[in-house]
Write a protein that holds these residues in place. Structure first.
Motif, PDB file in Angstrom:
ATOM      1  N   UNK A 186       0.834  -1.206   0.000  1.00  0.00           N
ATOM      2  CA  UNK A 186       0.000   0.000   0.000  1.00  0.00           C
ATOM      3  C   UNK A 186       0.868   1.256   0.000  1.00  0.00           C
ATOM      4  N   UNK A 187       1.949   1.228   0.798  1.00  0.00           N
ATOM      5  CA  UNK A 187       2.874   2.369   0.829  1.00  0.00           C
ATOM      6  C   UNK A 187       3.508   2.596  -0.539  1.00  0.00           C
ATOM      7  N   UNK A 188       3.837   1.495  -1.196  1.00  0.00           N
ATOM      8  CA  UNK A 188       4.435   1.571  -2.535  1.00  0.00           C
ATOM      9  C   UNK A 188       3.466   2.201  -3.526  1.00  0.00           C
ATOM     10  N   UNK A 189       2.193   1.788  -3.475  1.00  0.00           N
ATOM     11  CA  UNK A 189       1.179   2.381  -4.359  1.00  0.00           C
ATOM     12  C   UNK A 189       1.010   3.873  -4.082  1.00  0.00           C
ATOM     13  N   UNK A 190       1.038   4.271  -2.811  1.00  0.00           N
ATOM     14  CA  UNK A 190       0.927   5.684  -2.463  1.00  0.00           C
ATOM     15  C   UNK A 190       2.110   6.477  -3.041  1.00  0.00           C
ATOM     16  N   UNK A 191       3.297   5.878  -2.942  1.00  0.00           N
ATOM     17  CA  UNK A 191       4.495   6.531  -3.467  1.00  0.00           C
ATOM     18  C   UNK A 191       4.408   6.701  -4.976  1.00  0.00           C
ATOM     19  N   UNK A 192       3.941   5.685  -5.666  1.00  0.00           N
ATOM     20  CA  UNK A 192       3.772   5.747  -7.138  1.00  0.00           C
ATOM     21  C   UNK A 192       2.769   6.843  -7.488  1.00  0.00           C
ATOM     22  N   UNK A 193       1.677   6.901  -6.721  1.00  0.00           N
ATOM     23  CA  UNK A 193       0.663   7.917  -6.974  1.00  0.00           C
ATOM     24  C   UNK A 193       1.241   9.324  -6.770  1.00  0.00           C
ATOM     25  N   UNK A 194       2.028   9.509  -5.727  1.00  0.00           N
ATOM     26  CA  UNK A 194       2.669  10.809  -5.479  1.00  0.00           C
ATOM     27  C   UNK A 194       3.610  11.173  -6.629  1.00  0.00           C
ATOM     28  N   UNK A 195       4.412  10.175  -7.046  1.00  0.00           N
ATOM     29  CA  UNK A 195       5.361  10.414  -8.146  1.00  0.00           C
ATOM     30  C   UNK A 195       4.629  10.830  -9.423  1.00  0.00           C
ATOM     31  N   UNK A 196       3.506  10.179  -9.717  1.00  0.00           N
ATOM     32  CA  UNK A 196       2.732  10.506 -10.926  1.00  0.00           C
ATOM     33  C   UNK A 196       2.172  11.923 -10.831  1.00  0.00           C
ATOM     34  N   UNK A 197       1.703  12.307  -9.629  1.00  0.00           N
ATOM     35  CA  UNK A 197       1.157  13.650  -9.455  1.00  0.00           C
ATOM     36  C   UNK A 197       2.247  14.702  -9.602  1.00  0.00           C
TER      37      UNK A 197
END
Length: 119
Positions: free
Chosen positions: A105-116
């Motif tokens: 879940x933390x990894x998905x959050x990080x990916x989402x932040x990077x995309x934003x």
């Protein structure tokens, strides 16, 4: 595929083991979250999974030792609550699946932040 009786046994143990733990004096295991029970060999053996994420890795063996020592009292509690003739032998295992799902879940959050931040 597990039989309905075995699933029922596992479900009942999921309820009763935390109740039994709550009656013990050891603070480490009194409110320990039980995440799963997997019965083997009928009702003769049961692997009990607990969430040890509140403990450091070096503390886990002590928690497992405390649970193993309390196993007799847990069995007595289960037998008195169910009226069973025999209670499974318990083996306690730290459930690491919760930690891995949290890190995913933390990894998905990080990916989402990077995309934003790229947009």
């Amino acid at each position: 595929m597990k039989s309905i009786n075995l699933q029922r046994t596992e479900s009942l143990l999921m309820e009763l083991i935390p109740e039994a733990l709550s009656t013990l004096s050891d603070e480490r295991i009194r409110s320990l979250p039980i995440t799963g029970v997997n019965c083997k060999n009928g009702k003769y053996d049961a692997i009990v999974y607990f969430d040890g994420s509140d403990f450091e890795d070096k503390e886990i063996p002590g928690v497992i030792s405390a649970l193993t020592k309390a196993s007799g009292r847990i069995k007595s509690y289960v037998l008195s609550a169910t009226g069973w003739y025999k209670c499974p032998n318990f083996k306690f295992v730290n459930d690491k699946s919760l930690e891995s799902s949290k890190s995913i879940e933390d990894l998905f959050r990080q990916i989402q932040k990077d995309k934003k931040s790229e947009s």
